[in-house]
Design an enzyme around this catalytic site. Structure first.
Site, PDB file in Angstrom:
ATOM      1  N   ASP A 472       2.966   8.846  -3.970  1.00  7.04           N
ATOM      2  CA  ASP A 472       1.622   8.682  -3.411  1.00  7.04           C
ATOM      3  C   ASP A 472       0.637   9.691  -4.017  1.00  7.04           C
ATOM      4  O   ASP A 472       1.038  10.670  -4.669  1.00  7.04           O
ATOM      5  CB  ASP A 472       1.695   8.865  -1.880  1.00  7.04           C
ATOM      6  CG  ASP A 472       0.641   8.050  -1.138  1.00  7.04           C
ATOM      7  OD1 ASP A 472      -0.388   7.708  -1.748  1.00  7.04           O
ATOM      8  OD2 ASP A 472       0.851   7.775   0.052  1.00  7.04           O
ATOM      9  N   ASP A 541      -3.798   0.125   1.897  1.00  9.01           N
ATOM     10  CA  ASP A 541      -3.319   0.505   3.225  1.00  9.01           C
ATOM     11  C   ASP A 541      -3.750  -0.516   4.268  1.00  9.01           C
ATOM     12  O   ASP A 541      -3.350  -0.434   5.424  1.00  9.01           O
ATOM     13  CB  ASP A 541      -3.874   1.877   3.617  1.00  9.01           C
ATOM     14  CG  ASP A 541      -3.073   3.001   2.971  1.00  9.01           C
ATOM     15  OD1 ASP A 541      -1.975   2.732   2.468  1.00  9.01           O
ATOM     16  OD2 ASP A 541      -3.560   4.144   2.968  1.00  9.01           O
TER      17      ASP A 541
HETATM   18  C1  GLA Z   1      -1.022   6.868   2.174  1.00  9.57           C
HETATM   19  C2  GLA Z   1      -0.252   5.629   1.833  1.00  9.57           C
HETATM   20  C3  GLA Z   1       0.392   5.083   3.083  1.00  9.57           C
HETATM   21  C4  GLA Z   1       1.296   6.126   3.679  1.00  9.57           C
HETATM   22  C5  GLA Z   1       0.510   7.389   3.960  1.00  9.57           C
HETATM   23  C6  GLA Z   1       1.429   8.509   4.382  1.00  9.57           C
HETATM   24  O1  GLA Z   1      -2.123   6.581   2.969  1.00  9.57           O
HETATM   25  O2  GLA Z   1      -1.071   4.682   1.211  1.00  9.57           O
HETATM   26  O3  GLA Z   1       1.130   3.913   2.792  1.00  9.57           O
HETATM   27  O4  GLA Z   1       2.341   6.386   2.796  1.00  9.57           O
HETATM   28  O5  GLA Z   1      -0.194   7.831   2.808  1.00  9.57           O
HETATM   29  O6  GLA Z   1       0.755   9.676   4.642  1.00  9.57           O
END
Ligand code: GLA
Length: 724
Positions: A472, A541
């Site tokens: 990420d 997300d």
């Molecule tokens: C980001 C990712 C999510 C999740 C969060 C965790 O927003 O896109 O899918 O993994 O971080 O903190």
């Protein structure tokens, strides 16, 4: 519809083809041709890129050539420059700007030689130019993929002189188009609504699409398509496309100027970029992959999908079907605990999940987003026995195990930051701006790369086999300072991305079975560059099924369905509050790599049974979805139906997903005409056994509207047709 090749057996994909008694080259693919030549002052011209005319004479493609008016006939700016260089007599957006120690920035390149060589997938043309005065050598590389109808361009510069030079800009290439009226298509968005397809006419002046945020970004994606003005058919019409293999700051400039000539230049963002090129040093710009099709935006998308699949994606996992995954983020957020994860894992296994992923919250003192990024060690308060018992149990349940990391980030509240505050980007005397309470690590630094590598290597070896990581990156970069290395300050943006690629490459070679998912707060870094080192991407997300249709449509303009991960989550949706039926949510998520991200611990038995049935049917369809060719039959719309089809390589089976977020009372029965089938073949529909020919399915189509007796909204249907 792809145009039938005009020639049966394409000649060698790169040939010398002089034009006007000057050196020229003809690059041929199955359906297209591209003409390069040298103009006045050795300027590299790209005068034609379009359908293959079945000729080996470059001049056949250019019955008419335009130039500037007499008094300015030595100027180059009205010409189709493949790589405008600052210092030549052109006023176009330059691709190359080089400064000398005395401040002069006039570069003059002379053609030195060409090299043509075969590669396993086609031919490569290298054109070498040199600036006599400075010793700067510029090498253009055109890798031609005859079967893919694509050309990957890149540029390497080398300083063979004695004086240090400064590169102020090295874009990957320009695409000149003949004078005409065009529409540009680009992808834009923000967090939660990535990959919105936008179109605008190209008019005199400039339009810039770019990122200055450190990653390729949610806001704009380094992809484009251009079509003649007003042509909107999904599956036909001239279309040029390009996709830049770069995951950092980038720019795309669309310019219409002298003689109505259009030029599209793309590459590494020149803003805040400068690179010292000492004697003997070299610099390579990322690949710009481009093509022409007369198959519309859909045709262009399919060219790029094939490029992902056959050329770009990591070779060791390229052909592997992506597993159905479960990710516990939306179910547990930071509250990761051993027993609760085990419970979720058991549930996941029972519905047919193949890969169980523990997201954020398993490491360091991570109870919320204020601490622990940088400390990639197991939190034993949350997982008292460590990761191993969880991993072993997940494996025992017959699933693979995956875990979330965010290696380029650090919270000030972490052991890593307390030991090495200077490892985060910073500017002396300036307060840092926090994003999600975190700072960005300076991945241009080799010691930072090494320290993070050591932690990840430890993570991947010390707890049993970790099969998957979700990588990420959750904030844009600010105060991108490296005060300890003032000489490299403006190189940081590029060095970071290269450091990232190096680390990913290293992990891939150390852990060849590891599958990697790229994520950046959703789809903030889902570009062709990332797809060289990661196998799939998290596109957003926003897991709302209605929004997701649009996001997936936009994403699949540029990238293959096998790279696109989608989860079925709970309702009301965490981002939008919308309530879509479970089956609809599954049908949307089945368009690419299926995942489940809801709190399945709380799903009633009936939903678990539905999930099990739909996951099983996805597994049957998976080769078609992940390895077939995708055709959008009708784009997503807030009201009315939309549909997307996948056809196997041999055209012996096809699946169509049909959706209707909101229906219209009294709407007639529209039809979706299928694509890519064998006209004379008979096909049978799964379920009711209806039969038809490929020609009829492509000509008369299947019902598009999703009518049921139970209301008009949130309808979805899956049709599978198999050849007899
Ligand atoms: C980001 C990712 C999510 C999740 C969060 C965790 O927003 O896109 O899918 O993994 O971080 O903190």
């Amino acid at each position: 519809m792809q145009r039938q090749p005009l020639i049966d057996a394409p000649p060698a994909s790169v040939q010398r083809a002089p034009l006007d008694e000057r050196p020229g080259w003809l690059l041929s693919t199955r359906s297209t041709a591209l003409v390069l030549s040298l103009g006045a002052s050795d300027a590299l011209l790209l005068a034609y890129w379009g359908p293959n005319g079945g000729t080996q004479r470059a001049a056949d493609y250019l019955p008419y050539r335009s130039g500037n008016r007499r008094s300015e006939r030595l100027f180059l700016d009205g010409l189709p420059l493949a790589y405008p260089v600052y210092g030549e007599a052109s006023f176009k957006e330059p691709c190359l700007v080089v400064a000398r120690a005395d401040g002069s920035r006039v570069t003059r390149l002379e053609f030195v030689e060409d090299r043509i060589r075969d590669s396993p997938s086609g031919s490569v043309l290298e054109l070498i130019f040199r600036d006599e005065l400075t010793g700067l050598v510029v090498e253009h590389r055109y890798s031609v993929f005859p079967e893919l109808d694509l050309v990957a361009r890149s540029v390497r510069v080398e300083n063979t002189g004695a004086e240090a030079l400064t590169l102020e800009r090295v874009l990957s290439g320009a695409l000149p188009l003949p004078p005409g009226d065009y529409d540009a298509y680009t992808l834009h968005g923000q967090w939660g609504r990535e990959f919105e397809l936008r179109t605008r006419p190209l008019l005199p002046g400039k339009f810039t699409t770019e990122s200055r945020r450190g990653t390729s970004s949610h806001e704009a994606h380094p992809w484009f398509a251009v079509r003649p003005r007003g042509e909107v058919a999904e599956h036909q019409g001239p279309t040029w496309c390009g996709s830049l293999a770069w995951s950092g700051n980038w720019v795309g400039v669309f310019e219409t100027e002298r003689n109505d000539s259009v030029s599209i230049a793309m590459g590494i963002q020149p803003f805040d970029f400068a690179w010292r090129l000492g004697p003997g040093a070299e610099f390579s710009a990322p690949e710009l992959v481009g093509g022409y099709t007369d198959g519309g935006l859909g045709g262009a998308a399919r060219l790029l999908h094939v490029y992902d699949e056959r050329v770009q994606l990591p070779e060791n996992q390229r052909a592997r079907l992506r597993p159905v995954l479960y990710n516990s983020w939306e179910a547990t957020h930071f509250d990761v605990r051993a027993e609760q994860q085990l419970e979720l894992a058991r549930r996941a296994a029972s519905i047919g999940v193949e890969l169980f992923v523990v997201d954020d919250g398993w490491f360091g003192a991570r109870n919320d987003d204020r601490a622990a990024l940088g400390d990639w060690t197991v939190n034993t308060d949350k997982l008292p026995g460590g990761l191993k018992p969880l991993i072993d149990e997940v494996h025992r349940l017959g699933m693979q195990f995956g875990i979330w990391v965010e290696p380029e980030m650090v919270n000030p509240e972490s052991d890593l930051y307390r030991a090495h505050p200077e490892w985060a980007y910073h500017a002396v005397g300036r307060e840092p701006t926090y994003g999600r309470n975190q700072l960005v690590l300076n991945f241009a630094r080799e010691d930072v790369q090494a320290a993070i590598h050591a932690q990840l290597q430890h993570l991947l070896t010390e707890h049993g086999t970790i099969d998957f990581i979700k990588w990420d990156h959750n904030r844009a970069w600010t105060e991108v300072g490296w005060p300890e290395q003032p000489g490299q300050q403006r190189e940081v943006w590029v060095r970071h991305v290269r450091g990232l690629y190096d680390l990913l490459a290293r992990l891939r070679s150390e852990f060849p079975k590891l599958l990697i998912e790229s994520c950046a707060g959703g789809g903030g870094r889902a570009d062709l560059g990332m797809l060289r080192w990661t196998d799939q991407v998290w596109t957003s997300d926003n897991t709302d099924a209605a929004d997701r249709l649009a996001i997936q449509y936009g994403f699949s303009r540029a990238h293959a369905p096998r790279t696109m991960v989608n989860w079925v989550t709970d309702v009301p949706n965490q981002q939008t509050g919308r309530v879509a039926p479970l089956e609809f949510r599954f049908h949307v998520a089945m368009q690419g790599v299926l995942g489940v991200g809801g709190d399945i611990g709380r799903w009633p038995a009936e939903d678990l049974a539905t999930a099990g049935r739909l996951i099983e049917s996805y597994k049957q369809l998976r080769p078609l979805v992940q390895q077939g060719r995708q055709y959008w039959l009708r784009p997503p719309a807030p009201i009315g139906p939309c549909a997307v089809q996948y056809v196997s390589a041999t055209a012996d089976e096809t699946v169509v997903f049909l959706y209707q977020i909101r229906g219209l009372v009294g709407a007639g029965m529209r039809r979706a005409r299928l694509h890519g089938l064998l006209p004379a073949r008979r096909y049978r529909r799964e379920g009711d056994g209806a039969e038809s020919t490929g020609a009829a399915l492509m000509g008369a189509g299947i019902p598009l509207d999703v009518l049921t007796q139970h209301g008009l909204d949130w309808r979805s249907r899956v049709e599978v047709w198999r050849g007899l």
